[in-house]
Design an enzyme around this catalytic site. Structure first.
Site, mmCIF file in Angstrom:
data_model
loop_
_atom_site.group_PDB
_atom_site.id
_atom_site.type_symbol
_atom_site.label_atom_id
_atom_site.label_comp_id
_atom_site.label_asym_id
_atom_site.label_seq_id
_atom_site.Cartn_x
_atom_site.Cartn_y
_atom_site.Cartn_z
ATOM 1 N N PRO A 2 -63.206 25.327 -12.453
ATOM 2 C CA PRO A 2 -64.780 25.806 -12.615
ATOM 3 C C PRO A 2 -65.615 24.580 -12.844
ATOM 4 O O PRO A 2 -65.108 23.643 -13.634
ATOM 5 C CB PRO A 2 -64.648 26.585 -14.037
ATOM 6 C CG PRO A 2 -63.460 27.323 -13.964
ATOM 7 C CD PRO A 2 -62.318 26.014 -13.519
ATOM 8 N N GLU A 3 -66.609 24.431 -11.848
ATOM 9 C CA GLU A 3 -67.461 23.223 -12.199
ATOM 10 C C GLU A 3 -68.777 23.771 -12.936
ATOM 11 O O GLU A 3 -68.810 24.785 -13.282
ATOM 12 C CB GLU A 3 -67.765 22.829 -10.743
ATOM 13 C CG GLU A 3 -66.398 22.290 -10.144
ATOM 14 C CD GLU A 3 -66.425 21.696 -8.596
ATOM 15 O OE1 GLU A 3 -67.759 21.326 -8.230
ATOM 16 O OE2 GLU A 3 -65.441 21.528 -7.932
ATOM 17 N N LYS A 57 -69.487 20.290 -18.042
ATOM 18 C CA LYS A 57 -68.866 21.523 -17.712
ATOM 19 C C LYS A 57 -68.134 22.219 -19.199
ATOM 20 O O LYS A 57 -67.464 22.909 -19.174
ATOM 21 C CB LYS A 57 -67.675 21.371 -16.915
ATOM 22 C CG LYS A 57 -67.910 20.619 -15.666
ATOM 23 C CD LYS A 57 -66.836 20.333 -14.943
ATOM 24 C CE LYS A 57 -66.823 19.445 -13.684
ATOM 25 N NZ LYS A 57 -65.881 19.187 -13.038
ATOM 26 N N HIS A 90 -52.611 36.521 -20.301
ATOM 27 C CA HIS A 90 -53.129 35.135 -20.260
ATOM 28 C C HIS A 90 -54.423 35.374 -21.056
ATOM 29 O O HIS A 90 -55.237 34.340 -21.219
ATOM 30 C CB HIS A 90 -53.153 34.352 -18.902
ATOM 31 C CG HIS A 90 -52.033 34.316 -18.097
ATOM 32 N ND1 HIS A 90 -51.077 33.497 -18.839
ATOM 33 C CD2 HIS A 90 -51.701 35.031 -16.963
ATOM 34 C CE1 HIS A 90 -50.051 33.554 -17.878
ATOM 35 N NE2 HIS A 90 -50.385 34.500 -16.945
ATOM 36 N N ARG A 109 -53.507 28.845 -16.801
ATOM 37 C CA ARG A 109 -52.804 27.492 -16.899
ATOM 38 C C ARG A 109 -52.890 26.663 -18.160
ATOM 39 O O ARG A 109 -52.314 25.823 -18.303
ATOM 40 C CB ARG A 109 -53.353 26.580 -15.605
ATOM 41 C CG ARG A 109 -52.848 27.222 -14.050
ATOM 42 C CD ARG A 109 -53.583 26.325 -12.960
ATOM 43 N NE ARG A 109 -52.902 25.112 -13.022
ATOM 44 C CZ ARG A 109 -53.183 24.052 -12.109
ATOM 45 N NH1 ARG A 109 -54.200 24.453 -11.193
ATOM 46 N NH2 ARG A 109 -52.590 22.834 -12.209
ATOM 47 N N LYS A 150 -71.483 -1.396 -6.980
ATOM 48 C CA LYS A 150 -70.373 -0.634 -7.068
ATOM 49 C C LYS A 150 -69.577 -0.519 -5.735
ATOM 50 O O LYS A 150 -69.985 -0.110 -4.749
ATOM 51 C CB LYS A 150 -70.806 0.986 -7.459
ATOM 52 C CG LYS A 150 -71.403 0.967 -8.798
ATOM 53 C CD LYS A 150 -70.512 1.058 -9.885
ATOM 54 C CE LYS A 150 -71.060 1.026 -11.283
ATOM 55 N NZ LYS A 150 -70.336 0.773 -12.350
ATOM 56 N N ARG A 259 -58.118 13.694 -5.064
ATOM 57 C CA ARG A 259 -58.893 14.785 -4.670
ATOM 58 C C ARG A 259 -59.031 15.080 -3.158
ATOM 59 O O ARG A 259 -59.245 14.067 -2.395
ATOM 60 C CB ARG A 259 -60.024 15.076 -5.432
ATOM 61 C CG ARG A 259 -60.071 14.764 -6.701
ATOM 62 C CD ARG A 259 -59.231 15.823 -7.696
ATOM 63 N NE ARG A 259 -59.712 17.187 -7.440
ATOM 64 C CZ ARG A 259 -60.847 17.674 -8.213
ATOM 65 N NH1 ARG A 259 -61.199 16.801 -9.291
ATOM 66 N NH2 ARG A 259 -61.023 18.740 -8.238
#
Length: 270
Positions: A2-3, A57, A90, A109, A150, A259
């Site tokens: 979830p973002e 988040k 869960h 998880r 950067k 990722r």
């Protein structure tokens, strides 16, 4: 995982059932999550919920004596159920309120978290966070200054919570596609105009995702059990070998910072 849009959707979904209500008790069935559930939570009783908010988040539930702070981790979700509803395998934590509802935390998880603090401005996990992406503070001038010198990949840079919070993997991929920027482009090579375009698209993509209830790929569901419909809007994320919606070239993928990244090699030249 979830973002930001999924956490914002969760906050909006549970707020009507929590804000102004009295927490009768909190039931902790499984204290071993990413970190141990704060012991203070199990001691909460007859406390009024003042307000709900979000930082990055993290979900923040303000009570009379402090703040519950939740993180959904990789697979966590909150849903609103009735008292007496069957408990699933869960379901690790219940917030039982005096209106007959239970806000139930499910996390297969167990990589989420439920913590407690009396002083939000001193909460350690918040001290080094960058600005909210939908705030006025996050603008082209800010991103331009942050990106100077950067050498990191642009996608990694955008996902750095010290730069800006809440731009997770899904939405970073989608934003870079809309800006025609390669995910491996060095952040320091951005022009001022590109910074402005990135800020605009990040705000637009995240706002659209919130309106659609987030993105459901595997585990995420809204508190009422519905999926997040932004999955229907994804242009490149998870679409390897499918045609680019702009030019028809096959979408490619590569791994950046451990990722998966998805991009069109024609529209997003390095």
């Amino acid at each position: 995982m979830p973002e930001l849009p999924e956490v914002e959707t969760t906050k909006n979904g549970i707020s009507p059932y929590l804000e102004g209500a009295i927490i009768e008790k909190i039931v902790v069935r499984q204290p071993k999550l990413r970190w141990m559930v704060s012991e203070e939570l199990a001691q909460i009783t007859q406390q009024k919920v003042i307000a709900l908010s979000r930082r990055a988040k993290y979900l923040i539930i303000q009570l009379e004596t402090g703040y519950m702070i939740g993180h959904l981790g990789m697979s966590g979700s909150l849903r609103v159920v009735e008292k007496g509803d069957l408990i699933d395998k869960h379901d690790h934590l219940d917030i039982v309120v005096n209106n007959g509802k239970v806000v139930r935390y499910n996390d297969p998880r167990r990589f989420g978290a439920w913590l407690w603090t009396e002083k939000l401005d001193e909460f350690p996990l918040f001290l080094k966070l960058g600005p909210e992406p939908l705030s006025e503070e996050f603008d082209s001038d800010y991103l331009w200054q942050k990106s100077r010198k950067k050498q990191t990949a642009l996608k990694t840079f955008l996902m750095d919570n010290a730069v800006v919070v809440g731009v997770g993997n899904i939405y970073a991929n989608e934003t870079l596609f809309l800006c025609n920027l390669h995910p491996q482009k060095t952040a320091g090579s951005l022009t001022k105009a590109q910074c402005g375009q990135l800020v605009e698209q990040i705000k637009q993509v995240l706002s659209n995702a919130i309106q659609q209830g987030g993105t459901t790929l595997k585990d995420f569901l809204q508190p009422d059990g519905r999926p997040g419909y932004f999955v229907q809007e994804l242009r490149v994320y998870g679409n390897k070998d499918k045609p680019c919606p702009t030019c028809g070239t096959k979408i490619e993928s590569l791994v950046i910072g451990q990722r998966n990244s998805f991009y069109c090699p024609k529209c997003q030249k390095r």
